[in-house]
Structure formats: C-alpha cells, structure tokens
Design a protein around this motif. Structure first.
Motif, PDB file in Angstrom:
ATOM      1  N   PRO A  69      24.519   7.688  37.979  1.00 24.70           N
ATOM      2  CA  PRO A  69      25.239   7.356  36.737  1.00 24.70           C
ATOM      3  C   PRO A  69      26.752   7.541  36.895  1.00 24.70           C
ATOM      4  CG  PRO A  69      24.094   9.443  36.507  1.00 24.70           C
ATOM      5  CD  PRO A  69      23.740   8.916  37.858  1.00 24.70           C
ATOM      6  N   VAL A  70      27.495   6.540  36.455  1.00 21.71           N
ATOM      7  CA  VAL A  70      28.960   6.590  36.517  1.00 21.71           C
ATOM      8  C   VAL A  70      29.526   6.751  35.105  1.00 21.71           C
ATOM      9  CG1 VAL A  70      31.037   5.318  37.197  1.00 21.71           C
ATOM     10  CG2 VAL A  70      28.984   5.152  38.595  1.00 21.71           C
ATOM     11  N   VAL A  71      28.903   6.078  34.171  1.00 20.77           N
ATOM     12  CA  VAL A  71      29.243   6.254  32.752  1.00 20.77           C
ATOM     13  C   VAL A  71      27.945   6.684  32.051  1.00 20.77           C
ATOM     14  CG1 VAL A  71      29.938   5.082  30.639  1.00 20.77           C
ATOM     15  CG2 VAL A  71      31.148   4.589  32.763  1.00 20.77           C
ATOM     16  N   LYS A  72      28.043   7.813  31.332  1.00 19.07           N
ATOM     17  CA  LYS A  72      26.808   8.419  30.807  1.00 19.07           C
ATOM     18  C   LYS A  72      26.768   8.405  29.285  1.00 19.07           C
ATOM     19  CE  LYS A  72      27.072  11.584  34.716  1.00 19.07           C
ATOM     20  NZ  LYS A  72      27.489  12.943  35.085  1.00 19.07           N
ATOM     21  N   GLY A  73      26.109   7.433  28.752  1.00 18.44           N
ATOM     22  CA  GLY A  73      25.794   7.391  27.318  1.00 18.44           C
ATOM     23  C   GLY A  73      26.977   7.618  26.395  1.00 18.44           C
ATOM     24  N   GLY A  87      35.445   7.479  35.476  1.00 15.92           N
ATOM     25  CA  GLY A  87      34.653   6.410  34.845  1.00 15.92           C
ATOM     26  C   GLY A  87      35.432   5.590  33.832  1.00 15.92           C
ATOM     27  N   LYS A  88      36.745   5.815  33.755  1.00 19.89           N
ATOM     28  CA  LYS A  88      37.583   5.103  32.757  1.00 19.89           C
ATOM     29  C   LYS A  88      37.562   3.596  32.975  1.00 19.89           C
ATOM     30  CE  LYS A  88      41.545   6.950  33.881  1.00 19.89           C
ATOM     31  NZ  LYS A  88      41.296   7.680  35.116  1.00 19.89           N
ATOM     32  N   SER A  89      37.841   3.186  34.200  1.00 19.50           N
ATOM     33  CA  SER A  89      37.905   1.746  34.479  1.00 19.50           C
ATOM     34  C   SER A  89      36.533   1.096  34.354  1.00 19.50           C
ATOM     35  CB  SER A  89      38.479   1.497  35.876  1.00 19.50           C
ATOM     36  OG  SER A  89      39.834   1.861  35.892  1.00 19.50           O
ATOM     37  N   THR A  90      35.499   1.805  34.779  1.00 20.00           N
ATOM     38  CA  THR A  90      34.137   1.265  34.644  1.00 20.00           C
ATOM     39  C   THR A  90      33.830   1.026  33.172  1.00 20.00           C
ATOM     40  OG1 THR A  90      33.500   2.556  36.580  1.00 20.00           O
ATOM     41  CG2 THR A  90      31.710   1.683  35.244  1.00 20.00           C
ATOM     42  N   PHE A  91      34.230   1.975  32.334  1.00 17.39           N
ATOM     43  CA  PHE A  91      33.988   1.854  30.889  1.00 17.39           C
ATOM     44  C   PHE A  91      34.731   0.641  30.319  1.00 17.39           C
ATOM     45  CE2 PHE A  91      34.997   3.077  26.450  1.00 17.39           C
ATOM     46  CZ  PHE A  91      33.696   3.138  25.978  1.00 17.39           C
ATOM     47  N   GLN A 104      31.605  11.044  31.090  1.00 20.41           N
ATOM     48  CA  GLN A 104      31.382  11.388  29.683  1.00 20.41           C
ATOM     49  C   GLN A 104      32.709  11.680  28.996  1.00 20.41           C
ATOM     50  OE1 GLN A 104      28.628  14.609  30.597  1.00 20.41           O
ATOM     51  NE2 GLN A 104      27.112  13.603  29.287  1.00 20.41           N
ATOM     52  N   ILE A 105      32.755  11.427  27.697  1.00 19.83           N
ATOM     53  CA  ILE A 105      33.944  11.812  26.940  1.00 19.83           C
ATOM     54  C   ILE A 105      33.764  13.281  26.554  1.00 19.83           C
ATOM     55  CG2 ILE A 105      35.308  11.426  24.852  1.00 19.83           C
ATOM     56  CD1 ILE A 105      34.561   8.504  24.967  1.00 19.83           C
ATOM     57  N   VAL A 106      34.624  14.132  27.105  1.00 20.78           N
ATOM     58  CA  VAL A 106      34.460  15.566  26.861  1.00 20.78           C
ATOM     59  C   VAL A 106      35.284  16.034  25.665  1.00 20.78           C
ATOM     60  CG1 VAL A 106      33.734  16.249  29.174  1.00 20.78           C
ATOM     61  CG2 VAL A 106      36.165  16.059  28.677  1.00 20.78           C
ATOM     62  N   LYS A 107      36.359  15.337  25.370  1.00 23.63           N
ATOM     63  CA  LYS A 107      37.181  15.686  24.207  1.00 23.63           C
ATOM     64  C   LYS A 107      37.725  14.402  23.600  1.00 23.63           C
ATOM     65  CE  LYS A 107      37.216  20.214  24.354  1.00 23.63           C
ATOM     66  NZ  LYS A 107      35.973  20.235  25.121  1.00 23.63           N
ATOM     67  N   ILE A 108      37.852  14.416  22.290  1.00 23.26           N
ATOM     68  CA  ILE A 108      38.414  13.252  21.618  1.00 23.26           C
ATOM     69  C   ILE A 108      39.137  13.705  20.356  1.00 23.26           C
ATOM     70  CG2 ILE A 108      36.327  12.700  20.272  1.00 23.26           C
ATOM     71  CD1 ILE A 108      36.889   9.727  20.951  1.00 23.26           C
TER      72      ILE A 108
END
Lengths: 302, 231
Positions: free
Chosen positions: A17-21, A41-45, A207-211
């Motif tokens: 997994p490169v981008v996870k849910g 995983g920014k560019s993949t997203f 994963q997005i860890v903070k937003i």
C-alpha cells in the motif's frame, strides 16, 4: 460546495500500500496544502484524483461529480509533478493545443496574458525543448490555468524556481483564490505553505496524520513540549515513587543518571514536577523546555 | 478526440520519414499505372479479365500488402508509448478520456493514410481513367488493420525502442507469414489464415470488411489495456 471529496481512497503496488484509505474533504475556494516527506504518497494521491493513475479501491468526487469523469476534467487544471513538454511546440502552441483538449479554444492574446502571469512573456516563441527547468515549470503552471478551471492541482509548483519567480507564482495563486478557484497543492517549502494555504494536510506513509489550518496545527503542537531536567541524586527509597508519579504527569520518560526527559501537554505541569521533586527530597539544578520547531510540526515522525 | 486526431494527422506530415513514404506511394502509383500495359503484354504472366482491368492499381495494393505494416509501424510505432514514456500523456489523460486518446490517435493516423492512398489512387486514375472503389476499399481496410495493430502494440509495449525494433521484424515477417499460411496445406496451422487480413483480401467479395471488424477488436483491446495503464 465541496471541491474534493475522497472516501477510503487506496493505491497499492504489487500488494504494497502506498496510499492507505484516505478520507479528505476540500471546500471550494480553499488553498489546500499537502505536506510530507518524499515517498509519503502525496503525488500518488494527486495523480489518482487527476486520472493519471487509477486507484486500487475507494471513491472520489471532484466538484461534486464522481470521478473519473470526462466532463469534470474540463473544469480542472493539473500541473503534474513531473512531465516533459512537447519539445517541438512553442509556449503558445502548447497552450492552444492543451486548452482545445479541455474544450476551450483560446486566442494568442489570451495565451500571452497567461504567459505573462507566470513570467514567460519573453520566451513565447521559443520551442519548449529549449526551455530551462524553471521555464518548463512555469509553462506547466500556465497550461494548468489556461482554460480557466475551477479546481487547480499543482504538484510542487515552485520547486526549482528562483526567488523572484516563486514570488510571482505565489501572487498568481493568491489571485486565483480571490477569483474563487480552489487550489490543491503539494510542496516541500514550509514557508510557502504557511504563507499561501488556508488548510494543510500532513501525509506520512500513505496516510493523512494531521489536518487543519496553520493555527490549529501550531496550537496542537505547541501544547506538546519536551522538558529536560538535571537534578540531584534521588534518595533510594523515593526513586520508584517519583518515577511512577512522573509517568502519570507526562509521557516518553527517559532517565539517564541525574538527567531526565519527559514530554508534557501543559506548561503548568513544569511547576508541578518541580514540587514533586522537592517532595522526594531532590533538588532541580536545570530545567530546559524544548518546543517543536516549524519544521518539526510538518515533518513530525511520531 | 478531434484535437488529438488533428494533431496526430498534422504531425505525420512533418518529418522526413513521412515524406519518403508518401513519395514511395506516389512513385509506385505512377509507375504501376505507366507500366501496367507492359505486364499485360508479358505472356508469362496470366491475369483474369478483372485483374487485367485493374492491373494499374495492383502495384499499390501489393506495396501495401508487402510493406504496409512496415510503413505504418515505421511512422506510428510510438504514437502512444512515446507519450507515456515522456509523460506528456499526463497532459492528455487529465483533460480527456483515455478512449478519446486511443481513438484520436487511431483516426489521426488513419486520416493520414487515407489522404496518401487517395492521392495515389487519384494519380493512378489519371492514367486508367477509372477509380476502382473496391481495390481502394481493400487497401484502406488493410491499412486500418495495420494501424489498429500498431496502436495495440504501442499500448502493450511501453518502450518506443522496442516497438521500433518489433515494427521492423513484424513489417517483414507478417506478409511472408500471411502468404505462407494462405497457401500452406498443413491442416494444423492453416486455420490461422482466418485471423490474418491476407486471406480476406485474396477473395474478390465483401469479406474484406471482416478486416475492419478485426481492427475494431484490436482497438477495443488497446483501449481496455490503456484504461488500466499508469501515465
């Protein structure tokens, strides 16, 4: 109105997994900044959202339309992280061709206007094959906005540009936002994100860890601090009691002889700790409070 | 789709390779028309009345049969994979559907060959005072097959250098194999002739239209693969 919405968006390569849910919502009119280390995983997203790569699973919608949709593609502008331009085309030819592909025919004057906005006005007749890296980057931005899209994806728009050009692009991004455009950008430049973005997402290991907004993120990290203490030798009978009590006050307790480090959430706990040491007949010689730097906020590994 | 087709069409007219191929077509058309009577007078060559009537056009059809795949691959082997290799395809897939890209490329190349072959046939018709629609349709159907195969290979193989190499091999081997399979008595392999366009071209009826169906299938497969391809 929601500009971008993703639900459980995943991408795997060979089972890895490169981008996870990822679940993400970006409102219209926002400048959303995406931060993270290389390979986060920014560019993949961003590539999944723009149709460059198909997602492994999950859903997404752009401008309220479930993607990938050909009609919505005409309403978005994309500057990919890495792409070679058509070497035999001039800047104006590029803009005319790509704009026509988005269903909008533009005049030479319109192309020149956009090229002026990105600072390429003096190189309009030069073939893109002879452009420098920075010029290619600028043309990449120009082609993303030539058809006046509502939602613009910019993957590291200013990396490799000189200071003057960076300023020019920042002004352009702000101007686009004022015109109601939504901008989704990735960057390694923390100052740039801080200056431009209304909201920031930090990505780590897919994963997005903070937003949150810049202030929200700062507030979150400022409430966490590491306290380093140098103290006298703790009486043998008091050691166990003191350490147990310290673990209830903070976390990540590290003890090395008469040096101690602990992470706390509230600065009021510093005074409480000093009192606790005194109760255990131990003197405090030095107290150091370490707050997270701006870089640590974004590249926090924990 | 139209924008991509237009760009592909115009690009094919640029460059030395396409000029050479157009020149070969025109020269073949001219000389096959000019010397058609010479073949008819040669007693060692036997022609049916229909063949004798259309002898001036056979030069073109034979040229496309023997070298068509080589020509098409030579010009367009990298029509898709060059874009993915250099990542210019990112500009395309973020603006239009992948099916439009495949169809745009296909129609752009097809239109180029349509124009070239039409000019060649018109040139021949000046000598023969006749435009044979049947042979023209056969020639175009064969080219349609060859273009579709080229697009399919360009999607399947990601490296332009490999498709160039494969194009040369296939361009030489395909007609040789096609003619061999057409006339072989080996029952185990002779059924393969139904999968090649050469069998349908040897029949003087409308079965050559099946070649278009085969081309259509290849384009559908190319599209399905391209839908899953990362750009």
């Amino acid at each position: 109105m929601v500009a971008i919405e993703t639900k459980e968006l995943n991408k795997s390569y060979g089972g890895v997994p490169v981008v996870k849910g990822i679940d993400l919502t970006v409102e219209q009119g926002e400048i959303f900044g995406f931060l993270g280390r290389n390979g986060a995983g920014k560019s993949t997203f961003i590539n999944m959202l723009t149709g460059i790569i198909p997602p492994t699973s999950g859903d997404y919608s752009l401008l309220g339309v479930k993607g990938p949709n050909d009609q919505v593609k005409k309403r978005i502008g994309v500057m990919p992280d890495y792409s070679t331009l058509y070497g035999s085309l001039t800047a104006v030819d590029h803009l005319k061709f790509l704009s026509a592909l988005s269903g909008k025919k533009v005049t030479k004057e319109q192309c020149l206007q956009v090229l002026k906005l990105v600072g390429l006005e003096s190189h309009v007749h030069k073939k893109a094959g002879k452009y420098s890296f920075g010029m290619k980057k600028k043309l990449g931005i120009a082609q993303a906005i030539i058809h006046d899209p509502e939602l613009i994806f910019l993957d590291e728009p200013t990396s490799g540009l000189d200071a003057e050009s960076v300023l020019q692009i920042h002004t352009l991004i702000k101007a686009l936002q004022k015109r109601g455009k939504t901008i989704f950008m990735t960057s390694h430049n923390l100052a740039e994100v801080e200056k431009l973005c209304t909201r920031i997402g930090i990505m780590k290991e897919g994963q997005i860890v903070k937003i949150g907004t810049m202030d929200e993120l700062r507030a979150f990290y400022r409430s966490t601090m590491t306290v380093q203490l140098k103290h006298s030798t703790i009486p043998t009978g008091e050691q166990r009691t003191l350490y147990q009590w310290l673990e209830s006050v903070g976390r990540d307790l590290v003890i090395e002889d008469t040096n101690l480090s602990i992470t706390i959430d509230d600065e009021k706990k510093i005074a409480e700790m000093i009192r606790g040491f005194n109760r255990c007949k131990t003197d405090i010689y030095r107290v150091e409070v370490k707050e997270p730097t701006l870089e640590e906020i974004f590249l926090d590994e924990d | 789709m139209g924008v991509i087709a237009q760009r592909e069409f115009i690009n094919l007219f640029k460059g030395i390779k396409s000029i050479i191929i157009v020149a070969i077509l025109l020269v073949t058309a001219y000389y096959s028309a000019k010397f058609s009577n010479f073949f008819l007078l040669d007693a060692s060559m036997e022609f049916t009345p229909k063949e004798a009537e259309d002898i001036h056009l056979f030069g073109l059809l034979v040229l496309i049969l023997l070298f068509g795949q080589l020509f098409v691959m030579g010009l367009s082997h990298d029509s898709i994979n060059r874009e993915t290799h250099e990542r210019t395809s990112r500009f395309l897939v973020t603006r239009t559907s992948r099916a439009s890209i495949i169809l745009g490329k296909f129609f752009g190349i097809w239109l180029f060959w349509f124009v070239c072959v039409t000019i060649a046939f018109l040139l021949t018709s000046i000598f023969s005072k006749k435009f044979d629609v049947f042979i023209f349709s056969q020639t175009m159907s064969l080219l349609t097959f060859q273009i579709a195969l080229t697009i399919l290979l360009s999607v399947l193989i990601s490296r332009p250098g490999v498709t160039m190499f494969l194009g040369v091999i296939l361009g030489i081997a395909a007609p040789i194999f096609g003619f061999w399979i057409e006339f072989t008595q080996n029952a185990w392999v002779s059924w393969i002739k139904f999968l090649t366009p050469y069998y349908y071209l040897s029949r003087e009826d409308a079965t050559f239209l099946l070649i278009l169906l085969m081309a259509g299938i290849m384009i559908v497969i190319a599209n399905l693969i391209f839908q899953r391809r990362e750009c």
